[in-house]
Design a protein around this motif. Structure first.
Motif, PDB file in Angstrom:
ATOM      1  N   ALA A 145     -13.814  57.020 -34.824  1.00  0.00           N
ATOM      2  CA  ALA A 145     -13.076  56.173 -35.417  1.00  0.00           C
ATOM      3  C   ALA A 145     -12.291  54.941 -34.537  1.00  0.00           C
ATOM      4  CB  ALA A 145     -12.241  55.811 -36.450  1.00  0.00           C
ATOM      5  N   ILE A 146     -11.775  56.034 -33.713  1.00  0.00           N
ATOM      6  CA  ILE A 146     -10.752  54.805 -32.213  1.00  0.00           C
ATOM      7  C   ILE A 146     -11.882  54.804 -31.794  1.00  0.00           C
ATOM      8  CG2 ILE A 146      -8.656  56.541 -31.324  1.00  0.00           C
ATOM      9  CD1 ILE A 146      -8.337  58.289 -32.143  1.00  0.00           C
ATOM     10  N   ARG A 147     -12.787  55.004 -31.063  1.00  0.00           N
ATOM     11  CA  ARG A 147     -13.532  54.919 -30.104  1.00  0.00           C
ATOM     12  C   ARG A 147     -13.862  52.999 -30.883  1.00  0.00           C
ATOM     13  NH1 ARG A 147     -14.928  59.768 -28.872  1.00  0.00           N
ATOM     14  NH2 ARG A 147     -16.192  59.675 -29.670  1.00  0.00           N
ATOM     15  N   ALA A 148     -14.666  52.999 -32.014  1.00  0.00           N
ATOM     16  CA  ALA A 148     -14.944  51.907 -32.952  1.00  0.00           C
ATOM     17  C   ALA A 148     -14.415  51.025 -32.670  1.00  0.00           C
ATOM     18  CB  ALA A 148     -15.138  52.772 -33.959  1.00  0.00           C
ATOM     19  N   LEU A 149     -12.669  51.204 -32.580  1.00  0.00           N
ATOM     20  CA  LEU A 149     -11.737  49.935 -33.154  1.00  0.00           C
ATOM     21  C   LEU A 149     -11.112  49.875 -31.398  1.00  0.00           C
ATOM     22  CD1 LEU A 149     -10.210  51.427 -36.495  1.00  0.00           C
ATOM     23  CD2 LEU A 149     -11.673  49.308 -35.960  1.00  0.00           C
ATOM     24  N   GLY A 150     -11.376  50.579 -30.607  1.00  0.00           N
ATOM     25  CA  GLY A 150     -11.081  50.382 -29.466  1.00  0.00           C
ATOM     26  C   GLY A 150      -9.642  50.434 -29.157  1.00  0.00           C
ATOM     27  N   LEU A 151      -9.004  51.632 -29.965  1.00  0.00           N
ATOM     28  CA  LEU A 151      -7.533  51.600 -29.797  1.00  0.00           C
ATOM     29  C   LEU A 151      -7.924  53.351 -28.696  1.00  0.00           C
ATOM     30  CD1 LEU A 151      -7.005  52.070 -33.796  1.00  0.00           C
ATOM     31  CD2 LEU A 151      -6.305  50.389 -32.108  1.00  0.00           C
ATOM     32  N   ASP A 152      -9.073  53.848 -27.825  1.00  0.00           N
ATOM     33  CA  ASP A 152      -8.497  54.648 -27.800  1.00  0.00           C
ATOM     34  C   ASP A 152      -8.223  53.681 -26.051  1.00  0.00           C
ATOM     35  OD1 ASP A 152     -10.819  53.403 -26.740  1.00  0.00           O
ATOM     36  OD2 ASP A 152     -11.908  54.181 -25.528  1.00  0.00           O
ATOM     37  N   LYS A 153      -8.502  52.400 -25.891  1.00  0.00           N
ATOM     38  CA  LYS A 153      -8.094  51.753 -25.235  1.00  0.00           C
ATOM     39  C   LYS A 153      -6.607  51.885 -24.578  1.00  0.00           C
ATOM     40  CE  LYS A 153     -12.383  50.722 -23.984  1.00  0.00           C
ATOM     41  NZ  LYS A 153     -12.957  50.461 -24.784  1.00  0.00           N
ATOM     42  N   PRO A 154      -5.748  52.119 -23.051  1.00  0.00           N
ATOM     43  CA  PRO A 154      -4.812  51.031 -23.155  1.00  0.00           C
ATOM     44  C   PRO A 154      -4.038  50.314 -23.487  1.00  0.00           C
ATOM     45  CG  PRO A 154      -5.681  51.709 -21.004  1.00  0.00           C
ATOM     46  CD  PRO A 154      -6.577  52.073 -21.803  1.00  0.00           C
ATOM     47  N   ILE A 155      -2.818  50.342 -24.220  1.00  0.00           N
ATOM     48  CA  ILE A 155      -2.007  48.263 -24.547  1.00  0.00           C
ATOM     49  C   ILE A 155      -2.382  47.634 -23.355  1.00  0.00           C
ATOM     50  CG2 ILE A 155       0.140  49.691 -23.563  1.00  0.00           C
ATOM     51  CD1 ILE A 155      -1.120  47.051 -26.835  1.00  0.00           C
ATOM     52  N   THR A 156      -2.437  47.524 -21.624  1.00  0.00           N
ATOM     53  CA  THR A 156      -2.640  46.605 -21.574  1.00  0.00           C
ATOM     54  C   THR A 156      -3.778  46.457 -21.306  1.00  0.00           C
ATOM     55  OG1 THR A 156      -2.927  47.783 -18.943  1.00  0.00           O
ATOM     56  CG2 THR A 156      -0.864  46.641 -19.294  1.00  0.00           C
ATOM     57  N   GLU A 157      -5.007  47.042 -21.708  1.00  0.00           N
ATOM     58  CA  GLU A 157      -5.900  46.344 -21.636  1.00  0.00           C
ATOM     59  C   GLU A 157      -6.620  45.730 -23.300  1.00  0.00           C
ATOM     60  OE1 GLU A 157     -10.590  48.845 -20.625  1.00  0.00           O
ATOM     61  OE2 GLU A 157      -8.714  49.250 -19.616  1.00  0.00           O
ATOM     62  N   GLN A 158      -6.553  46.554 -23.905  1.00  0.00           N
ATOM     63  CA  GLN A 158      -6.557  45.870 -24.908  1.00  0.00           C
ATOM     64  C   GLN A 158      -6.030  44.631 -25.590  1.00  0.00           C
ATOM     65  OE1 GLN A 158      -4.860  48.001 -28.385  1.00  0.00           O
ATOM     66  NE2 GLN A 158      -4.863  49.964 -27.792  1.00  0.00           N
ATOM     67  N   TYR A 159      -4.592  43.963 -24.858  1.00  0.00           N
ATOM     68  CA  TYR A 159      -4.588  42.375 -24.626  1.00  0.00           C
ATOM     69  C   TYR A 159      -5.107  41.970 -23.795  1.00  0.00           C
ATOM     70  CZ  TYR A 159      -1.398  38.505 -24.303  1.00  0.00           C
ATOM     71  OH  TYR A 159      -0.767  37.662 -24.143  1.00  0.00           O
ATOM     72  N   TRP A 160      -5.360  42.590 -22.853  1.00  0.00           N
ATOM     73  CA  TRP A 160      -6.877  41.571 -22.379  1.00  0.00           C
ATOM     74  C   TRP A 160      -7.597  41.460 -22.936  1.00  0.00           C
ATOM     75  CZ3 TRP A 160      -6.110  38.516 -18.929  1.00  0.00           C
ATOM     76  CH2 TRP A 160      -7.098  37.471 -17.620  1.00  0.00           C
ATOM     77  N   PHE A 161      -7.799  41.901 -23.241  1.00  0.00           N
ATOM     78  CA  PHE A 161      -9.300  42.029 -24.148  1.00  0.00           C
ATOM     79  C   PHE A 161      -9.008  41.084 -24.983  1.00  0.00           C
ATOM     80  CE2 PHE A 161     -12.854  44.065 -27.707  1.00  0.00           C
ATOM     81  CZ  PHE A 161     -13.908  43.312 -26.338  1.00  0.00           C
ATOM     82  N   PHE A 162      -8.458  41.056 -26.044  1.00  0.00           N
ATOM     83  CA  PHE A 162      -7.404  40.230 -27.144  1.00  0.00           C
ATOM     84  C   PHE A 162      -7.892  38.840 -26.992  1.00  0.00           C
ATOM     85  CE2 PHE A 162      -3.797  38.276 -29.072  1.00  0.00           C
ATOM     86  CZ  PHE A 162      -4.298  37.741 -30.362  1.00  0.00           C
ATOM     87  N   LEU A 163      -6.912  38.883 -25.221  1.00  0.00           N
ATOM     88  CA  LEU A 163      -6.523  37.762 -25.074  1.00  0.00           C
ATOM     89  C   LEU A 163      -7.921  36.922 -24.638  1.00  0.00           C
ATOM     90  CD1 LEU A 163      -3.949  36.251 -24.752  1.00  0.00           C
ATOM     91  CD2 LEU A 163      -3.931  36.721 -21.865  1.00  0.00           C
ATOM     92  N   ILE A 164      -8.747  37.673 -23.690  1.00  0.00           N
ATOM     93  CA  ILE A 164     -10.152  36.874 -23.517  1.00  0.00           C
ATOM     94  C   ILE A 164     -10.512  36.249 -24.759  1.00  0.00           C
ATOM     95  CG2 ILE A 164     -12.663  37.139 -22.737  1.00  0.00           C
ATOM     96  CD1 ILE A 164     -10.476  37.395 -20.588  1.00  0.00           C
ATOM     97  N   ASN A 165     -10.462  37.494 -25.526  1.00  0.00           N
ATOM     98  CA  ASN A 165     -11.425  37.179 -26.912  1.00  0.00           C
ATOM     99  C   ASN A 165     -10.567  35.448 -28.277  1.00  0.00           C
ATOM    100  OD1 ASN A 165     -14.039  38.040 -27.317  1.00  0.00           O
ATOM    101  ND2 ASN A 165     -12.810  40.264 -27.893  1.00  0.00           N
ATOM    102  N   ALA A 166      -9.782  35.536 -28.120  1.00  0.00           N
ATOM    103  CA  ALA A 166      -8.480  34.713 -28.146  1.00  0.00           C
ATOM    104  C   ALA A 166      -9.135  33.261 -27.863  1.00  0.00           C
ATOM    105  CB  ALA A 166      -7.431  35.102 -28.295  1.00  0.00           C
TER     106      ALA A 166
END
Lengths: 325, 327
Positions: free
Chosen positions: A50-71
């Motif tokens: 589940a964690i992997r599916a939601l992308g929560l295993d990635k470090p916070i910076t990477e999660q943020y970057w991913f969010f920013l690109i999509n946003a």
């Protein structure tokens, strides 16, 4: 004027970016949504999946970057709970909240300005004092408590108005609205008054203070010395001057009416954005929380811009002029 | 002139302010007349009651003040007894007023045309277009260039002098019988002040209207007024023809006022001052209100003096010990 707007838009982009950082960081700190999302009896393997599916295993910076690109592409992520795009989820509930907010704003203006002016013109009369006392109550009574009392009195004791929900709606310009039918009005009345109460008190106070200041100005005396009717002195000379602060404050406050409709919507089970955000916070549905806050920031920015432009329409002294060639 | 009803005859006017601290006797028994086409100067320091007198005449005294006694006979009609509707129909039409600060007398958020047209239409049922023409003509009359363009402007787009011209033009819209001008040039530059004074004098002569010019500045009324009333602490202490009062002042206060105007003739000598300050209206000295500041005061000043009979002379004074020796 156009230079002014372009500069404001650039500033807005920076504001939105900083806000995204704060919101994303803040929500990350609140807690781990996995505990809320997953069946407590699931084994470690399921949890990791589940964690992997939601992308929560990635470090916070990477999660943020991913969010920013999509946003930037207009995608603010999908809800963990509903598995739908967060933006759509919120926008679907926006008309209900907007209608409630506009109804509250309408009530504050049509009641607040006349009451405030009356209190300003008759500061020592019983009616004037009662209005001011009432506005103190409007300021200080907690909104949720007033809402509950409204329900108690009008829905339970008198049984004349529904206690909550939105009831049936009518279609108007492709939106579902309540204010076009009596039935719909009966549903929106209590929440609108409840939400308006604070702004109403604010408008009363602003109008009173403005009236008391303006009424002693020389231009009012000069207007009277011209022999024009008292009605025109009040409705044109005084009103137009007190509209400047009232419009400014109401405009700025309109954003907060939308943002803080949360309490009213919760009390009256009004199916708007506020109710959604409360539920999302309960369930730590991060994408919805982030998307909601980003939308609110965006709305504040737009409203401020509109207020600045409106302000210059009302007050010729600050009218923004293009440099003449 | 004998037998003609004066434009304005004020008799024993009293306007008091009922405050929490007590009753302020801002105007305390003022009497004067203004004949047709005459310019009367009302002179005094701040707080002498001259502005309140002006506002009493058009029924615009701010609460807690009100006219408590006396007659204001405007062309024979007592305005002190008139109701609000009657007063409103006279204000702006037969009696107009111009105020001290031109920056403050025009509503900042309304265009000049709005403010002038409403003044025309308050008293006459005419179309907006006709009212606009009247407003335009009034602006021309007071010497404002390109009036059509200026009508569409807002007050902040005018200079102080121009604003005062607009205010004067507004006052002239209905060709009133009487204009009350409350220190209209005080806030202006000297050069502009001169222009406005010249303009007003010309308009008075052309239209035959009467004018009450309220000011603290003797040098302004010297060249403008036919007659002058000097006020102190709510009372007229001296009145008469402008030449009589300025050349041979009878009251020590008038004398002091004249002495405090800088003059080329007395170059190098220290400027004369009136010691002390105007008394609080809530707590006036016993007898003559000026006696604590008066160089000629004696024991007899503790009894309130009456103003001299007009029968003896047009030059009247309220003093037990006037400057008779100099005249």
């Amino acid at each position: 004027m156009s230079v002014f707007i372009i500069r404001r838009l650039l500033q807005s982009v920076v504001v939105i970016w900083v806000m995204s950082l704060l919101v994303f960081g803040g929500v990350y700190l609140i807690g781990d949504p996995i505990d809320m999302l997953i069946n407590p009896e699931a084994d470690q393997e399921d949890i990791d999946a589940a964690i992997r599916a939601l992308g929560l295993d990635k470090p916070i910076t990477e999660q943020y970057w991913f969010f920013l690109i999509n946003a930037v592409k207009g995608d603010l992520g999908s809800s963990f709970i509903f598995n739908e795009p967060a933006l759509q989820l919120i926008l679907a509930r926006m008309p209900a909240t907007m209608e409630l907010a506009f109804a509250a704003l309408f009530l504050s203006i049509v009641l607040g300005i006349p009451l405030g002016m009356w209190a300003g013109l008759h500061p020592n009369s019983l009616s004037g004092r009662s209005i001011m006392t009432g506005s103190i109550l409007g300021f200080s009574l907690p909104s949720f408590w007033v809402g509950i009392m409204f329900i108690m009195f009008f829905a339970v004791v008198l049984g004349v108005l529904p206690s909550g929900g939105r009831g049936e709606t009518t279609e108007f310009l492709g939106l579902q609205v309540s204010f076009l039918s009596w039935k719909g009005l009966s549903y929106i009345l209590l929440p609108a008054i409840n939400l308006a109460l604070f702004k109403l008190s604010l408008v009363i106070r602003l109008s009173r203070a403005g009236t008391q200041e303006v009424i002693h100005q020389d231009y009012i005396k000069f207007a009277r010395a011209k022999g024009i009717s008292e009605k025109r002195v009040i409705l044109v000379h005084v009103l137009k001057n007190i509209m400047i602060p009232v419009v400014t404050i109401l405009g700025l406050e309109f954003g907060s009416v939308i943002a803080f409709a949360v309490v009213t919507e919760t009390v009256f089970a009004w199916p708007g954005m506020g109710k959604l955000i409360i539920e999302s916070i309960d369930q730590l549905d991060r994408p919805v929380i982030v998307a909601y806050l980003m939308i609110i920031v965006f709305m504040f920015i737009v409203i401020n811009l509109v207020v600045d432009i409106l302000y210059s329409v009302l007050d010729p002294r600050v009218r923004l002029q293009d440099v003449k060639a | 002139m004998e037998g003609e009803i004066p434009t304005l005859a004020v008799e024993g006017l009293k306007t008091f302010f009922f405050t929490k601290l007590g009753v302020a006797q801002a105007v305390n028994g003022v009497s004067f007349t203004v004949r047709k086409g005459e310019v009367v100067g009302l002179v005094g320091e701040s707080g002498s009651g001259k502005s309140v007198t002006g506002f009493s005449l058009i029924g615009l005294v701010d609460p807690p003040g009100r006219v408590v006694e006396g007659k204001i006979l405007f062309r024979g009609e007592d305005l002190a007894q008139a109701d609000e509707d009657r007063m409103r129909s006279l204000r702006g039409r037969r009696i107009a007023m111009i105020f001290q600060d031109p920056m403050m007398t025009l509503n900042p958020v309304l265009r000049i045309d709005t403010q002038m047209i409403e003044a025309v239409r308050a008293h006459e049922k005419i179309s907006e277009g006709d009212a606009r023409i009247r407003a335009r003509d009034a602006l021309v009359q007071v010497g404002i260039p390109s009036p059509d363009e200026r009508l569409k402007a807002y007050p902040h787009q005018f200079s102080g002098g121009m604003r005062q011209r607009v205010a004067i033009a507004t006052a002239l819209l209905h060709k009133p019988d009487l204009i009350i001008a409350d220190e209209p040039t005080t806030a202006l530059d000297v050069t502009i002040q001169g222009q406005i004074l010249h303009e007003v004098q010309k308009l008075c002569r052309e239209t035959g209207m009467s004018l009450i010019w309220i000011t603290h500045d003797l040098s302004v009324v010297a060249g403008l007024a036919d007659r002058i009333c000097v006020m102190y602490a709510g009372k007229i202490v001296e009145k008469g023809k402008i030449s009589d009062v300025l050349d041979s002042p009878l009251h020590p206060y008038t004398n002091g006022l004249i002495g405090s105007v800088p003059s080329h003739n007395r170059r190098g000598q220290p400027l004369a001052q009136i010691p002390g300050m105007t008394p609080s209206l809530l707590n006036l000295p016993q007898g003559c209100a000026f006696h604590p500041r008066c160089p000629r005061a004696g024991a007899s000043c503790l009894v309130e003096p009456d103003i001299t009979e007009p029968a003896k002379s047009d030059h009247q004074v309220r003093c037990v010990n006037p400057h008779l020796e100099t005249s």
